[in-house]
Design a protein around this motif. Structure first.
Motif, short mmCIF file in Angstrom:
data_model
loop_
_atom_site.label_atom_id
_atom_site.label_comp_id
_atom_site.label_asym_id
_atom_site.label_seq_id
_atom_site.Cartn_x
_atom_site.Cartn_y
_atom_site.Cartn_z
N THR A 1 0.93 -1.13 0.05
CA THR A 1 -0.10 0.05 -0.03
C THR A 1 0.90 1.25 0.09
OG1 THR A 1 -1.94 -1.08 1.07
CG2 THR A 1 -1.80 1.29 1.35
N GLU A 2 1.98 1.29 0.97
CA GLU A 2 2.66 2.55 1.02
C GLU A 2 3.29 2.57 -0.49
OE1 GLU A 2 5.31 1.75 4.37
OE2 GLU A 2 3.74 2.06 5.78
N LYS B 1 1.07 4.44 -2.62
CA LYS B 1 0.77 5.93 -2.22
C LYS B 1 1.84 6.43 -2.70
CE LYS B 1 -3.12 4.91 0.82
NZ LYS B 1 -3.45 5.11 2.26
N ASN B 2 2.98 6.10 -2.27
CA ASN B 2 4.25 6.81 -2.51
C ASN B 2 4.38 7.16 -4.09
OD1 ASN B 2 4.70 6.94 0.34
ND2 ASN B 2 5.90 5.35 0.33
N LEU C 1 -5.20 9.74 -6.94
CA LEU C 1 -5.56 8.25 -6.43
C LEU C 1 -6.68 8.37 -5.67
CD1 LEU C 1 -4.86 5.37 -5.80
CD2 LEU C 1 -3.43 6.06 -3.91
N PHE D 1 -8.48 5.72 -3.16
CA PHE D 1 -8.05 4.40 -2.40
C PHE D 1 -9.27 3.73 -1.73
CE2 PHE D 1 -6.02 2.05 0.76
CZ PHE D 1 -5.12 1.28 0.23
#
Length: 307
Positions: free
Chosen positions: A38-39, A42-43, A53, A55
């Motif tokens: 996930t990180e 997102k990054n 995004l 999410f």
């Protein structure tokens, strides 16, 4: 000044229109691997000004993912991506996305739907991961062991494929036998609970553990210690993912081997999403590079691990 402001406003409008809206539905946050995944996504999006995004966390429930995908369709996003909780049951909602003209990119896990309903899948070869685990265990145990198996979420692609790959290898060793197998749902708490039941039923008859992910293995390690045995010695352990917690366990001598499943798919996903919108074509499967690590390597490479 007025003309400048008019042009500035026009530029902002064009920039906003050029923004690619990505709707992403994640399985949940059930493990270190999933959190890192996930990180990474997102990054990667945060570092790309072209992507916006939306999410959604499904909390490991397929109905939540289907609801999220339908919400993305209603919002008219440009691309939908998701990592499916389970392998089956997606055809209807994928057909809805196709009818709406929204391309779909799968990450991490495959689905049992017609390939025409999605653009591509970027992720790991779970069968090969299972094979690697089986080959390591066969060699480490000299082809002889009573094995217990902690499976992942029932019906999920990694659980199905890792089991299949593992069994492809051990079937060539008649003295490697799976004596107990049960789902630990990819979580530490469930892994500990199921391992406790294995130990209660089989005790010191257990020679080795194959865990479909590191988190379940870490939970099982706690159960083994509480039972009075030494994980990594009395019971050899091989698991899959390659998270930092697994490397810590290997450094402590409690885990013997982890097969890498790379969660850092964000940069690849962002490039694929932009390519899809720009009309590029992609193969139906895009693999990621992965390794296998054993105890003797753990300390040396630990500082390099990003998840």
């Amino acid at each position: 000044m007025v003309i400048f402001l008019m042009f500035s406003g026009l530029f902002a409008t064009v920039a906003a229109q050029d923004k690619i809206v990505l709707g992403f539905s994640q399985v949940g946050a059930e493990s270190e691997w999933r959190t890192a995944n996930t990180e990474s996504i997102k990054n990667a999006v945060a570092n790309d000004p072209r992507i916006e995004l939306k999410f959604s966390d499904a909390q490991q429930k397929q109905q939540n993912q289907i609801k999220a995908i339908r919400s993305f369709i209603a919002q008219g996003v440009d691309v939908i991506s998701f990592s499916p909780v389970v392998q089956t049951g997606w055809t209807t909602v994928l057909e809805e996305a196709k009818a709406a003209g929204i391309p779909v990119v799968l990450t991490d896990r495959k689905v049992d739907s017609d390939e025409s309903l999605y653009v591509t899948l970027v992720g790991s070869d779970f069968v090969e991961e299972g094979r690697k685990a089986g080959a390591w265990l066969a060699q480490a145990m000299n082809g002889q062991a009573n094995i217990v198996e902690l499976q992942g979420t029932v019906g999920s692609a990694p659980a199905i494929d890792r089991k299949a790959g593992f069994e492809q290898i051990i079937q060539h060793f008649p003295n490697l036998k799976i004596i107990r197998t049960q789902s630990g749902d990819f979580t530490r708490s469930k892994g500990k609970e199921v391992m406790e039941s294995f130990l209660k039923a089989e005790g010191e008859n257990i020679d080795a553990l194959f865990s479909h992910n590191d988190d379940m293995a870490i939970g099982a390690i706690q159960a083994i210690e509480e039972y009075g045995l030494k994980p990594g010695e009395d019971i050899k352990i091989v698991s899959i993912d390659g998270v930092r917690g697994a490397f810590e366990a290997m450094i402590q001598g409690k885990l013997n081997c982890t097969v890498e499943c790379n969660p850092l798919l964000g940069p690849q996903l962002v490039e694929i999403v932009k390519g899809v919108v720009d009309g590029k074509e992609f193969p139906k499967y895009i693999p990621v590079k992965e390794n296998i690590y054993v105890q003797s390597q753990a300390k040396e490479v630990f500082s390099e691990r990003k998840y």
